[in-house]
Design an enzyme around this catalytic site. Structure first.
Site, PDB file in Angstrom:
ATOM      1  N   ASN A  38      -7.355  -2.661  14.152  1.00  7.59           N
ATOM      2  CA  ASN A  38      -8.714  -3.098  13.839  1.00  7.59           C
ATOM      3  C   ASN A  38      -8.829  -4.302  12.751  1.00  7.59           C
ATOM      4  O   ASN A  38      -9.727  -4.354  12.103  1.00  7.59           O
ATOM      5  CB  ASN A  38      -9.481  -2.023  13.075  1.00  7.59           C
ATOM      6  CG  ASN A  38      -8.661  -1.418  11.558  1.00  7.59           C
ATOM      7  OD1 ASN A  38      -7.664  -2.020  11.431  1.00  7.59           O
ATOM      8  ND2 ASN A  38      -9.064  -0.371  11.305  1.00  7.59           N
ATOM      9  N   ASP A  93       0.754  -1.374   0.073  1.00  2.92           N
ATOM     10  CA  ASP A  93       0.054  -0.040   0.063  1.00  2.92           C
ATOM     11  C   ASP A  93       0.809   1.269  -0.161  1.00  2.92           C
ATOM     12  O   ASP A  93       2.172   1.158   0.275  1.00  2.92           O
ATOM     13  CB  ASP A  93      -0.852   0.071   1.239  1.00  2.92           C
ATOM     14  CG  ASP A  93      -0.241  -0.289   2.631  1.00  2.92           C
ATOM     15  OD1 ASP A  93       1.085  -0.472   2.622  1.00  2.92           O
ATOM     16  OD2 ASP A  93      -0.863  -0.995   3.626  1.00  2.92           O
ATOM     17  N   HIS A  98      -6.789  -4.547   9.993  1.00  2.68           N
ATOM     18  CA  HIS A  98      -6.677  -4.632   8.719  1.00  2.68           C
ATOM     19  C   HIS A  98      -5.351  -5.198   8.134  1.00  2.68           C
ATOM     20  O   HIS A  98      -4.669  -5.449   8.816  1.00  2.68           O
ATOM     21  CB  HIS A  98      -6.763  -3.055   8.225  1.00  2.68           C
ATOM     22  CG  HIS A  98      -5.548  -2.218   8.658  1.00  2.68           C
ATOM     23  ND1 HIS A  98      -5.690  -1.004   9.011  1.00  2.68           N
ATOM     24  CD2 HIS A  98      -4.342  -2.674   8.832  1.00  2.68           C
ATOM     25  CE1 HIS A  98      -4.420  -0.441   9.437  1.00  2.68           C
ATOM     26  NE2 HIS A  98      -3.758  -1.443   9.159  1.00  2.68           N
ATOM     27  N   GLU A 150      -9.597  -2.077   5.135  1.00  4.16           N
ATOM     28  CA  GLU A 150     -10.125  -1.617   6.335  1.00  4.16           C
ATOM     29  C   GLU A 150     -11.295  -2.357   6.514  1.00  4.16           C
ATOM     30  O   GLU A 150     -11.954  -2.940   5.787  1.00  4.16           O
ATOM     31  CB  GLU A 150     -10.480  -0.096   6.344  1.00  4.16           C
ATOM     32  CG  GLU A 150      -9.197   1.061   6.159  1.00  4.16           C
ATOM     33  CD  GLU A 150      -8.666   0.957   7.645  1.00  4.16           C
ATOM     34  OE1 GLU A 150      -8.475   0.008   8.156  1.00  4.16           O
ATOM     35  OE2 GLU A 150      -8.376   2.279   8.031  1.00  4.16           O
TER      36      GLU A 150
HETATM   37  C1  GLP Z   1      -0.230   0.312   8.719  1.00  4.42           C
HETATM   38  C2  GLP Z   1       0.068  -0.550   7.531  1.00  4.42           C
HETATM   39  C3  GLP Z   1      -0.152  -2.037   7.523  1.00  4.42           C
HETATM   40  C4  GLP Z   1       0.537  -2.594   8.723  1.00  4.42           C
HETATM   41  C5  GLP Z   1      -0.337  -1.932   9.914  1.00  4.42           C
HETATM   42  C6  GLP Z   1       0.252  -2.305  11.298  1.00  4.42           C
HETATM   43  O1  GLP Z   1      -1.240   0.838   8.697  1.00  4.42           O
HETATM   44  N1  GLP Z   1      -0.725  -0.132   6.223  1.00  4.42           N
HETATM   45  O2  GLP Z   1       0.251  -2.718   6.245  1.00  4.42           O
HETATM   46  O3  GLP Z   1       0.434  -3.980   8.861  1.00  4.42           O
HETATM   47  O4  GLP Z   1      -0.639  -0.629  10.078  1.00  4.42           O
HETATM   48  O5  GLP Z   1       1.289  -1.234  11.672  1.00  4.42           O
HETATM   49  P1  GLP Z   1       2.357  -1.728  12.742  1.00  4.42           P
HETATM   50  O6  GLP Z   1       3.325  -2.814  12.314  1.00  4.42           O
HETATM   51  O7  GLP Z   1       2.999  -0.404  13.040  1.00  4.42           O
HETATM   52  O8  GLP Z   1       1.320  -2.023  14.056  1.00  4.42           O
END
Ligand code: GLP
Length: 241
Positions: free
Chosen positions: A132, A63, A134, A139
């Site tokens: 959440n 993304d 995702h 989302e």
């Molecule tokens: C972000 C990214 C995701 C990632 C997630 C968790 O928003 N778009 O690809 O896996 O949040 O992030 P973190 O590893 O900082 O908890």
């Protein structure tokens, strides 16, 4: 589904790097689906240390934020260059990430899906888990969206990402994300999760109903998923056994 319990973040990073190293050694032109966020930072550090040959490796990122230029430190392309690409011998033409500055979001999504198709699919997809549920920026929703699409970020994601931005107003409200079908088509999916704050959503994702409200729950239907998680993240899930 295989669950590997690790004792801390360092072990999570070495175990995950082992899986990626094995993939690259098995197929030198592997297609790696890569993730951003704090979860994979240690894995990337570990991969850099190992001096692996990335000269034929192709990557496709999950993304990108909409509206951030590549030289913006919060853009995901900047993150990837800073945390991995600038430190390994990957070729620039083998790096793929959605263009956050594309004016026509829909066109960019079509281009990205074509790009995944042209790569021949993803051999190993690395995933983090949103608070959440995702994956990528898919989302909570009423459906699983198959292909690359533009998303409006949920309030919980905007809040979670606010730690990276100086001003709340600077946090992008939209992103482009790979869709669920592209993720599910990967040969091997590696989901990395650490910390007590993810314990409840990890349990919902792995043991709850398969629902687009918890997008990661779809992973229950994949036949080659490895979860690498620490004790804290697994704490709620363990209570169900
Ligand atoms: C972000 C990214 C995701 C990632 C997630 C968790 O928003 N778009 O690809 O896996 O949040 O992030 P973190 O590893 O900082 O908890």
């Amino acid at each position: 589904m295989e669950i590997i319990e690790v004792k801390n973040y360092d072990e999570l990073s070495t175990v995950t790097a082992d899986l990626i190293e094995k993939q690259i050694k098995m197929k030198e032109d592997s297609v790696l689906g890569l993730a951003t966020g704090s979860s994979p930072v240690g894995t990337y550090k570990e991969l850099i240390k190992r001096n692996l040959d990335f000269s034929k490796v192709r990557t496709i990122n999950l993304d990108e934020y909409r509206g951030l230029a590549p030289d913006n430190k919060q853009s995901y392309i900047y993150f990837m260059r800073d945390n991995l690409f600038n430190h390994v011998n990957i070729k620039d033409e083998n790096i793929n990430i959605p263009n956050g500055l594309a004016e026509e979001g829909f066109e960019e999504c079509l281009r990205y899906d074509k790009c995944i198709e042209d790569l021949g699919g993803i051999d190993l997809q690395l995933l983090g888990l949103g608070l959440n549920g995702h994956i990528g920026f898919n989302e909570p929703n009423t459906e699983f969206v198959k292909g690359t699409h533009v998303v409006t970020l949920s309030q919980s994601t905007i809040d979670a990402n606010s730690r990276f931005f100086e001003n709340y107003e600077e946090i992008p409200r939209e992103a482009i994300t790979m869709g669920i079908k592209s993720i599910m088509d990967a040969g091997h999916i590696v989901l990395i999760v650490n910390g007590a704050k993810k314990a409840s959503i990890l349990k919902d994702a792995l043991c709850g109903p398969i629902t687009p409200n918890v997008q990661a729950s779809i992973l229950q239907l994949h036949n080659n998923v490895t979860i690498v998680a620490d004790k804290e993240a697994l704490s709620e899930l363990k209570k169900t056994f």
